[in-house]
Write a protein that holds these residues in place. Structure first.
Motif, PDB file in Angstrom:
ATOM      1  N   ASP A 113       0.822  -1.211   0.000  1.00 16.43           N
ATOM      2  CA  ASP A 113       0.000   0.000   0.000  1.00 16.43           C
ATOM      3  C   ASP A 113       0.857   1.263   0.000  1.00 16.43           C
ATOM      4  O   ASP A 113       0.711   2.131  -0.856  1.00 16.43           O
ATOM      5  CB  ASP A 113      -0.909   0.016   1.226  1.00 16.43           C
ATOM      6  CG  ASP A 113      -2.349  -0.358   0.895  1.00 16.43           C
ATOM      7  OD1 ASP A 113      -2.778  -0.127  -0.251  1.00 16.43           O
ATOM      8  OD2 ASP A 113      -3.042  -0.885   1.769  1.00 16.43           O
ATOM      9  N   ILE A 167     -12.757  -1.738  -2.716  1.00 18.28           N
ATOM     10  CA  ILE A 167     -12.078  -1.124  -3.848  1.00 18.28           C
ATOM     11  C   ILE A 167     -13.096  -0.550  -4.836  1.00 18.28           C
ATOM     12  O   ILE A 167     -12.927   0.572  -5.331  1.00 18.28           O
ATOM     13  CB  ILE A 167     -11.151  -2.149  -4.521  1.00 18.28           C
ATOM     14  CG1 ILE A 167      -9.981  -2.479  -3.584  1.00 18.28           C
ATOM     15  CG2 ILE A 167     -10.631  -1.630  -5.867  1.00 18.28           C
ATOM     16  CD1 ILE A 167      -9.159  -3.683  -4.013  1.00 18.28           C
ATOM     17  N   ASP A 170     -14.591   2.692  -3.534  1.00 19.44           N
ATOM     18  CA  ASP A 170     -13.693   3.825  -3.309  1.00 19.44           C
ATOM     19  C   ASP A 170     -12.839   4.207  -4.516  1.00 19.44           C
ATOM     20  O   ASP A 170     -11.776   4.807  -4.359  1.00 19.44           O
ATOM     21  CB  ASP A 170     -12.765   3.508  -2.128  1.00 19.44           C
ATOM     22  CG  ASP A 170     -13.519   3.390  -0.818  1.00 19.44           C
ATOM     23  OD1 ASP A 170     -14.642   3.913  -0.725  1.00 19.44           O
ATOM     24  OD2 ASP A 170     -12.985   2.775   0.119  1.00 19.44           O
ATOM     25  N   GLU A 173     -12.379   8.022  -4.512  1.00 21.00           N
ATOM     26  CA  GLU A 173     -11.608   8.445  -3.339  1.00 21.00           C
ATOM     27  C   GLU A 173     -10.141   8.074  -3.478  1.00 21.00           C
ATOM     28  O   GLU A 173      -9.249   8.874  -3.176  1.00 21.00           O
ATOM     29  CB  GLU A 173     -12.204   7.780  -2.095  1.00 21.00           C
ATOM     30  CG  GLU A 173     -11.483   8.098  -0.804  1.00 21.00           C
ATOM     31  CD  GLU A 173     -12.118   7.380   0.374  1.00 21.00           C
ATOM     32  OE1 GLU A 173     -11.457   7.308   1.424  1.00 21.00           O
ATOM     33  OE2 GLU A 173     -13.242   6.896   0.245  1.00 21.00           O
ATOM     34  N   ASP A 174      -9.893   6.858  -3.929  1.00 21.56           N
ATOM     35  CA  ASP A 174      -8.512   6.417  -4.103  1.00 21.56           C
ATOM     36  C   ASP A 174      -7.805   7.227  -5.187  1.00 21.56           C
ATOM     37  O   ASP A 174      -6.642   7.607  -5.029  1.00 21.56           O
ATOM     38  CB  ASP A 174      -8.471   4.928  -4.457  1.00 21.56           C
ATOM     39  CG  ASP A 174      -8.805   4.047  -3.265  1.00 21.56           C
ATOM     40  OD1 ASP A 174      -8.490   4.430  -2.125  1.00 21.56           O
ATOM     41  OD2 ASP A 174      -9.404   2.978  -3.479  1.00 21.56           O
ATOM     42  N   ARG A 179      -4.121   7.005  -5.987  1.00 23.60           N
ATOM     43  CA  ARG A 179      -3.979   5.550  -5.970  1.00 23.60           C
ATOM     44  C   ARG A 179      -4.976   4.900  -6.922  1.00 23.60           C
ATOM     45  O   ARG A 179      -6.111   5.336  -7.049  1.00 23.60           O
ATOM     46  CB  ARG A 179      -4.228   5.006  -4.553  1.00 23.60           C
ATOM     47  CG  ARG A 179      -3.248   5.494  -3.516  1.00 23.60           C
ATOM     48  CD  ARG A 179      -1.852   4.893  -3.700  1.00 23.60           C
ATOM     49  NE  ARG A 179      -1.844   3.477  -3.362  1.00 23.60           N
ATOM     50  CZ  ARG A 179      -1.581   2.508  -4.222  1.00 23.60           C
ATOM     51  NH1 ARG A 179      -1.325   2.766  -5.477  1.00 23.60           N
ATOM     52  NH2 ARG A 179      -1.573   1.246  -3.828  1.00 23.60           N
ATOM     53  N   TYR A 181      -6.406   0.953  -7.747  1.00 25.41           N
ATOM     54  CA  TYR A 181      -6.423  -0.473  -7.417  1.00 25.41           C
ATOM     55  C   TYR A 181      -7.067  -1.295  -8.532  1.00 25.41           C
ATOM     56  O   TYR A 181      -6.966  -2.525  -8.519  1.00 25.41           O
ATOM     57  CB  TYR A 181      -7.176  -0.703  -6.104  1.00 25.41           C
ATOM     58  CG  TYR A 181      -6.412  -0.219  -4.896  1.00 25.41           C
ATOM     59  CD1 TYR A 181      -5.530  -1.049  -4.207  1.00 25.41           C
ATOM     60  CD2 TYR A 181      -6.547   1.094  -4.453  1.00 25.41           C
ATOM     61  CE1 TYR A 181      -4.828  -0.601  -3.110  1.00 25.41           C
ATOM     62  CE2 TYR A 181      -5.842   1.553  -3.356  1.00 25.41           C
ATOM     63  CZ  TYR A 181      -4.982   0.706  -2.690  1.00 25.41           C
ATOM     64  OH  TYR A 181      -4.279   1.165  -1.608  1.00 25.41           O
ATOM     65  N   ARG A 344     -13.302   5.689   4.633  1.00 22.54           N
ATOM     66  CA  ARG A 344     -12.885   6.931   4.053  1.00 22.54           C
ATOM     67  C   ARG A 344     -11.712   7.542   4.753  1.00 22.54           C
ATOM     68  O   ARG A 344     -11.808   8.487   5.517  1.00 22.54           O
ATOM     69  CB  ARG A 344     -14.005   7.936   4.043  1.00 22.54           C
ATOM     70  CG  ARG A 344     -13.728   9.104   3.111  1.00 22.54           C
ATOM     71  CD  ARG A 344     -13.351   8.784   1.749  1.00 22.54           C
ATOM     72  NE  ARG A 344     -12.019   8.439   1.491  1.00 22.54           N
ATOM     73  CZ  ARG A 344     -11.714   7.560   0.593  1.00 22.54           C
ATOM     74  NH1 ARG A 344     -12.641   6.936  -0.029  1.00 22.54           N
ATOM     75  NH2 ARG A 344     -10.495   7.318   0.321  1.00 22.54           N
ATOM     76  N   ARG A 347      -6.299  11.454   3.154  1.00 21.24           N
ATOM     77  CA  ARG A 347      -5.327  11.260   2.081  1.00 21.24           C
ATOM     78  C   ARG A 347      -4.099  10.554   2.633  1.00 21.24           C
ATOM     79  O   ARG A 347      -3.539  10.940   3.635  1.00 21.24           O
ATOM     80  CB  ARG A 347      -4.925  12.617   1.489  1.00 21.24           C
ATOM     81  CG  ARG A 347      -3.996  12.486   0.284  1.00 21.24           C
ATOM     82  CD  ARG A 347      -3.681  13.860  -0.291  1.00 21.24           C
ATOM     83  NE  ARG A 347      -2.850  13.748  -1.469  1.00 21.24           N
ATOM     84  CZ  ARG A 347      -3.300  13.511  -2.679  1.00 21.24           C
ATOM     85  NH1 ARG A 347      -4.594  13.356  -2.864  1.00 21.24           N
ATOM     86  NH2 ARG A 347      -2.482  13.423  -3.719  1.00 21.24           N
ATOM     87  N   THR A 350      -3.767   3.963   4.251  1.00 24.81           N
ATOM     88  CA  THR A 350      -3.661   2.728   3.480  1.00 24.81           C
ATOM     89  C   THR A 350      -5.002   2.034   3.381  1.00 24.81           C
ATOM     90  O   THR A 350      -5.830   2.112   4.273  1.00 24.81           O
ATOM     91  CB  THR A 350      -2.660   1.766   4.137  1.00 24.81           C
ATOM     92  OG1 THR A 350      -3.107   1.459   5.452  1.00 24.81           O
ATOM     93  CG2 THR A 350      -1.285   2.370   4.191  1.00 24.81           C
ATOM     94  N   ARG A 351      -5.216   1.373   2.253  1.00 28.12           N
ATOM     95  CA  ARG A 351      -6.484   0.683   2.032  1.00 28.12           C
ATOM     96  C   ARG A 351      -6.641  -0.499   2.966  1.00 28.12           C
ATOM     97  O   ARG A 351      -7.749  -0.837   3.379  1.00 28.12           O
ATOM     98  CB  ARG A 351      -6.558   0.185   0.591  1.00 28.12           C
ATOM     99  CG  ARG A 351      -7.685  -0.782   0.354  1.00 28.12           C
ATOM    100  CD  ARG A 351      -8.039  -0.872  -1.090  1.00 28.12           C
ATOM    101  NE  ARG A 351      -8.527   0.373  -1.607  1.00 28.12           N
ATOM    102  CZ  ARG A 351      -9.712   0.858  -1.330  1.00 28.12           C
ATOM    103  NH1 ARG A 351     -10.530   0.209  -0.544  1.00 28.12           N
ATOM    104  NH2 ARG A 351     -10.099   2.001  -1.820  1.00 28.12           N
ATOM    105  N   ARG A 354      -8.918  -0.413   5.965  1.00 23.01           N
ATOM    106  CA  ARG A 354     -10.327  -0.167   5.829  1.00 23.01           C
ATOM    107  C   ARG A 354     -11.182  -1.353   6.219  1.00 23.01           C
ATOM    108  O   ARG A 354     -12.384  -1.201   6.403  1.00 23.01           O
ATOM    109  CB  ARG A 354     -10.638   0.269   4.415  1.00 23.01           C
ATOM    110  CG  ARG A 354      -9.813   1.479   4.046  1.00 23.01           C
ATOM    111  CD  ARG A 354     -10.153   2.029   2.702  1.00 23.01           C
ATOM    112  NE  ARG A 354      -9.149   2.992   2.283  1.00 23.01           N
ATOM    113  CZ  ARG A 354      -9.197   3.654   1.177  1.00 23.01           C
ATOM    114  NH1 ARG A 354     -10.197   3.481   0.343  1.00 23.01           N
ATOM    115  NH2 ARG A 354      -8.250   4.511   0.859  1.00 23.01           N
TER     116      ARG A 354
END
Length: 359
Positions: A113, A167, A170, A173-174, A179, A181, A344, A347, A350-351, A354
């Motif tokens: 990540d 994933i 988001d 958002e990512d 980022r 994914y 959420r 910034r 790491t995912r 979540r």
């Protein structure tokens, strides 16, 4: 002096406070677990939360990763740091015979990540999901006293499905956090440039198609995972089934919005969560056992790490006489869609973290 069979209550309380502050969804869901499983699960999730924060908040991620491995060295040697999470986890890993390599895989996922890794193929993405979510599914299954490879395979199916749902939810958002994914070969097939999308993340039919495709893969794994829930101790089934239903609901909401995960974040309303918990409690008596479908190739290393014997994790089933109390506590949970990190994230978050936050 005889080795302790349970962590010190003060250390467990410290783990619980940590989760109440930052992973309230897990804390609420844990009320559905038998007390004998809830305690070690709280310790496990506290370590996952601490590990994610250590990497996420450190100015030097490589140093943070090295430090986590050193902490695991002490935990598995029975000489943990003077930290309540480490002390409690040292007892949990010994009593439940949890494999060190599964924890190492989790930390590897955190490193991926913060390293900004991208995933060329769907298989590459599943390998990432195996590390940040399949690991948690494997460890939770061991805490519930099940070491059958078929049950572990279905637990990994569920963990990976939940991560794929995260994933899909988001994407926007990512992207705004720099980022991606989504599998890069899927993006190429759709005529999307990763660089252009990161520079200006906008929703269009191509993104809708990719989100729909990702959720279809998640749904396939949710269906595979269901049979494994019936192989868990009866008292554990409601919590796991509820988590499955709530995460699937995110995909249903996304579909209703045309698979737009750029403009807004799909969140399951609190009332709907309670309804799904009620459904889980009614459904959780199903007695189906795990199918003989092969484990995903990308998670097989986690299953291979588990010794078929050992561990004291088989917990007696408990009745559901606490239902009204559980519903009352869930109803009092703040309606905030997202509490903590495994949702959420700000910034740079790491995912992997979540999966310890809200759905």
């Amino acid at each position: 002096m005889a080795a302790r069979s349970r962590p010190d209550p003060a250390d467990v309380a410290a783990c619980r406070r940590l989760l109440q502050a930052g992973s309230r969804s897990f804390f609420a869901a844990s009320l559905l677990l038998p007390a004998s499983v809830r305690e070690p699960a709280t310790v496990l999730y506290a370590f996952c939360r601490v590990a994610d924060d250590a990497v996420d908040l450190s100015p030097n991620s490589a140093t943070a990763i090295a430090r986590l491995h050193a902490r695991l060295d002490g935990i598995f040697a029975g000489t943990p740091d003077e930290d309540p999470v480490d002390r409690a986890l040292a007892i949990v890993v010994r009593v439940h015979d949890l494999p060190r390599s599964v924890f190492d895989a989790l930390i590897e996922g955190l490193a991926w990540d913060v390293g900004g890794r991208t995933y060329e193929t769907f298989s590459d993405l599943i390998a990432y999901c195996a590390r940040v979510a399949g690991t948690v599914g494997t460890l939770m299954t061991l805490l519930m006293g099940r070491r059958d490879p078929r049950v572990l395979a279905r637990a990994c199916d569920l963990g990976v499905a939940m991560q794929l749902t995260n994933i899909a939810r988001d994407v926007g958002e990512d992207a705004r956090a720099g980022r991606i994914y989504l599998p890069l070969d899927w993006m190429a097939e759709a005529g999307l440039s990763p660089a252009a999308f990161l520079a200006d993340p906008r929703f269009d039919r191509r993104i809708a198609g990719l989100v729909e495709r990702l959720l279809a893969e998640a749904d396939r794994l949710y269906r595979r995972s269901q049979s494994g829930i019936g192989a868990l101790p009866g008292g554990c089934r409601p919590a796991i089934h509820a988590a499955r239903l709530i995460y699937q609901e995110i995909g249903i909401l996304l579909a209703a919005r045309g698979y737009d995960s750029i403009a807004q974040r799909s969140v399951v309303p609190q009332g709907r969560k309670l309804a799904l918990v009620g459904r889980a409690l009614l459904d959780a008596g199903f007695a189906s056992g795990p199918t003989r479908q092969k484990a995903l190739a990308e998670v097989q290393f986690l299953i291979d790490a588990v010794r078929p014997e050992g561990g004291e994790g088989l917990m007696a089933d408990q009745g559901l006489d606490r239902l009204m109390d559980i519903f009352e506590r869930l109803a009092r949970e703040p309606g905030s869609a997202r509490t903590g990190r495994v949702l959420r994230p700000r910034r740079g978050r790491t995912r992997a973290s979540r999966l310890t936050a809200t759905a």
